[in-house]
Design an enzyme around this catalytic site. Structure first.
Site, PDB file in Angstrom:
ATOM      1  N   SER A 141      -1.449   1.912   2.839  1.00  0.00           N
ATOM      2  CA  SER A 141      -2.658   1.843   2.019  1.00  0.00           C
ATOM      3  C   SER A 141      -2.410   0.873   0.886  1.00  0.00           C
ATOM      4  O   SER A 141      -1.262   0.710   0.420  1.00  0.00           O
ATOM      5  CB  SER A 141      -3.055   3.199   1.424  1.00  0.00           C
ATOM      6  OG  SER A 141      -4.076   3.031   0.441  1.00  0.00           O
ATOM      7  N   TYR A 154      -2.204  10.814  -4.355  1.00  0.00           N
ATOM      8  CA  TYR A 154      -2.317   9.918  -3.197  1.00  0.00           C
ATOM      9  C   TYR A 154      -1.440   8.687  -3.376  1.00  0.00           C
ATOM     10  O   TYR A 154      -0.693   8.300  -2.471  1.00  0.00           O
ATOM     11  CB  TYR A 154      -3.783   9.527  -3.014  1.00  0.00           C
ATOM     12  CG  TYR A 154      -4.076   8.652  -1.825  1.00  0.00           C
ATOM     13  CD1 TYR A 154      -3.981   9.161  -0.532  1.00  0.00           C
ATOM     14  CD2 TYR A 154      -4.481   7.326  -1.981  1.00  0.00           C
ATOM     15  CE1 TYR A 154      -4.267   8.367   0.578  1.00  0.00           C
ATOM     16  CE2 TYR A 154      -4.767   6.526  -0.893  1.00  0.00           C
ATOM     17  CZ  TYR A 154      -4.662   7.049   0.388  1.00  0.00           C
ATOM     18  OH  TYR A 154      -4.958   6.250   1.477  1.00  0.00           O
ATOM     19  N   LYS A 158       1.792   7.211  -1.177  1.00  0.00           N
ATOM     20  CA  LYS A 158       1.703   5.914  -0.515  1.00  0.00           C
ATOM     21  C   LYS A 158       2.764   4.939  -1.035  1.00  0.00           C
ATOM     22  O   LYS A 158       3.272   4.114  -0.267  1.00  0.00           O
ATOM     23  CB  LYS A 158       0.297   5.341  -0.668  1.00  0.00           C
ATOM     24  CG  LYS A 158      -0.758   6.138   0.095  1.00  0.00           C
ATOM     25  CD  LYS A 158      -0.437   6.200   1.587  1.00  0.00           C
ATOM     26  CE  LYS A 158      -1.538   6.826   2.405  1.00  0.00           C
ATOM     27  NZ  LYS A 158      -1.239   6.812   3.859  1.00  0.00           N
TER      28      LYS A 158
END
Length: 273
Positions: A141, A154, A158
């Site tokens: 991502s 998040y 990542k």
């Protein structure tokens, strides 16, 4: 790795979005597929959409080491080899860092990081032992390059997935393995990433905080205006052919990455977009 026809590809998170697009693109290349996800119905639909390709499916929670081990055992046992491994399964939850609790991080880390680590641990040794060309694609991502407000845990997962990809690539190169690695860093893509809670285990259920709801809505709006998953799949196949490590879905990220590096080197907090 130039030739994909007749080879075997494994894709986790294959029931929708980028995972489904990868599966269909690999099928078009003439590959045999092993597809995994936690969504039985949509996983079966992906398999049906793959047309004449040989497809196996396996319900797999990538956060569970034993489940990924079972996936690998079945894949090597029934198909004999793996040439492309896509550790693609991922979930999103936003919100401020200080509002995320242990269950939030357990869910995010379980899928986004441990899913990658379990895939590496269970598949890569046997892929090395094959002594053939192969490629591992980890879906990271753009959040693994740029931490933005509201990305919460998040971005943590990542960034860690990017580090795992870099370390894996370096280890493979240092040991002379025939495998290559790509870190796929998509930005906005037309997927259901903003609706990731649909796959969250009931044991890790939450009452959403206002900032989490706002971030989820933002992710949904961004996805609506994103690129098609098929474009990401095309990029991945090109990256496998060209053995590129970093795969960016938007050329503007290159300038942004340079600007961020320059800001960090001066001790400044990078801006965000």
């Amino acid at each position: 790795m130039r030739e994909l026809s007749g080879k075997v590809a494994v894709v986790t998170g294959a029931a929708s979005g980028i995972g489904r697009a990868l599966a269909l693109r690999f099928a078009a290349e003439g590959m045999t597929l092993m597809l995994a996800d936690v969504d039985h119905g949509e996983l079966a639909r992906t398999a049906a959409l793959a047309g004449d390709a040989e497809v196996l499916t396996q319900i797999t929670d990538v956060s569970d080491a034993s489940a990924v081990r079972h996936l690998a055992n079945r894949c090597f046992g029934e198909l004999g080899a793996v040439h492309v491994l896509c550790n693609n399964a991922g979930v999103f939850q936003g919100g401020h860092m200080w509002t995320r609790d242990e269950d939030d991080f357990a869910w995010l880390l379980g899928v986004n990081l441990w899913g990658v680590l379990h895939g590496i641990h269970e598949f890569v040794p046997r892929m090395i032992e094959q002594d053939t060309e192969g490629h591992i694609v980890n879906t990271v991502s753009v959040a693994g390059l740029f931490a933005s407000p509201g990305t919460g845990g998040y971005a943590v997962t990542k960034y860690a997935a990017l580090a795992a990809s870099l370390a894996l690539a370096q280890d493979l190169a240092a040991t002379g393995a025939k495998l290559r690695v790509s870190a796929l860093c998509p930005g906005a893509v037309r997927t259901r990433i903003g609706d990731s809670d649909r796959t969250r285990p009931s044991s890790l259920s939450i009452t959403p905080t206002p900032d989490e709801v706002e971030s989820r809505e933002w992710a949904g709006r961004a996805a609506e205006h994103g690129i098609e998953p098929s474009e990401v799949a095309d990029l991945v196949v090109s990256g496998i052919h060209d053995e590129r490590f970093l795969l960016l879905t938007d050329p503007r990220y290159e300038a942004r990455l340079r600007a961020q590096t320059e800001a960090l080197l001066t001790g400044s907090l990078p801006g965000y977009q």
